[in-house]
Scaffold this motif. Structure first.
Motif, PDB file in Angstrom:
ATOM      1  N   GLN A 118       0.719  -1.506   0.042  1.00  0.00           N
ATOM      2  CA  GLN A 118      -0.051   0.307  -0.567  1.00  0.00           C
ATOM      3  C   GLN A 118       0.703   1.628  -0.013  1.00  0.00           C
ATOM      4  N   ARG A 119       2.287   1.239   0.765  1.00  0.00           N
ATOM      5  CA  ARG A 119       3.206   2.358   0.392  1.00  0.00           C
ATOM      6  C   ARG A 119       3.728   2.905  -0.832  1.00  0.00           C
ATOM      7  N   GLU A 136       2.216   9.817  -6.348  1.00  0.00           N
ATOM      8  CA  GLU A 136       2.534  10.617  -5.391  1.00  0.00           C
ATOM      9  C   GLU A 136       3.914  11.295  -7.021  1.00  0.00           C
ATOM     10  N   ARG A 174       1.066   3.869  -2.478  1.00  0.00           N
ATOM     11  CA  ARG A 174       0.940   5.460  -2.738  1.00  0.00           C
ATOM     12  C   ARG A 174       2.221   6.609  -3.188  1.00  0.00           C
TER      13      ARG A 174
END
Length: 141
Positions: A14-15, A22, A18
């Motif tokens: 998930q990190r 970005e 993300r």
């Protein structure tokens, strides 16, 4: 134990997801900024000083996207710097270009945080050790 390891793997995915979103958002912002800077340069080379309405509209779209993209990073200082740049006077093409370059620098610092840790360009005093002697390579008449 396996449950914890599985959760850590999911959290890491998930990190990573993300971070990729970005980075992609910031890269798209840089591309948009580049496109409008290029258009500004073309107009400026034609000796047009004031920003035409269509170019002003394109710049405003980039400014809006910049606000959104930078705010999503969570960096309040960067967002404040973007807002400060956007609030500058925007009549001449060179003023629009300066704002776009400022936004681009802010985004580069967000994308590559180590840039802010680089020392400022400083001219060293005296001769630089190990630097080649340029006169040695020029023809003497």
């Amino acid at each position: 134990m396996i449950e914890n390891a599985t959760q850590e793997v999911h959290d890491a995915r998930q990190r990573h997801h993300r971070e990729m979103i970005e980075r992609t958002r910031l890269r798209r912002l840089v591309e948009r900024v580049d496109e409008v800077i290029s258009a500004c340069e073309e107009i400026h080379l034609q000796s047009i000083k004031e920003t035409p309405a269509d170019l002003k509209s394109r710049a405003e779209d980039v400014f809006s996207f910049a606000r959104s993209a930078v705010s999503k990073t969570g960096d309040r200082e960067a967002l404040a710097a973007v807002e400060e740049a956007i609030n500058r006077r925007q009549i001449k093409i060179t003023e629009i270009m300066d704002i776009l370059w400022t936004i681009q620098e802010i985004v580069f610092d967000l994308m590559l945080p180590w840039r802010t840790e680089l020392p400022e360009d400083v001219e060293p005093e005296g001769p630089i050790s190990g630097a080649p002697d340029w006169r040695r390579w020029t023809a003497v008449a």
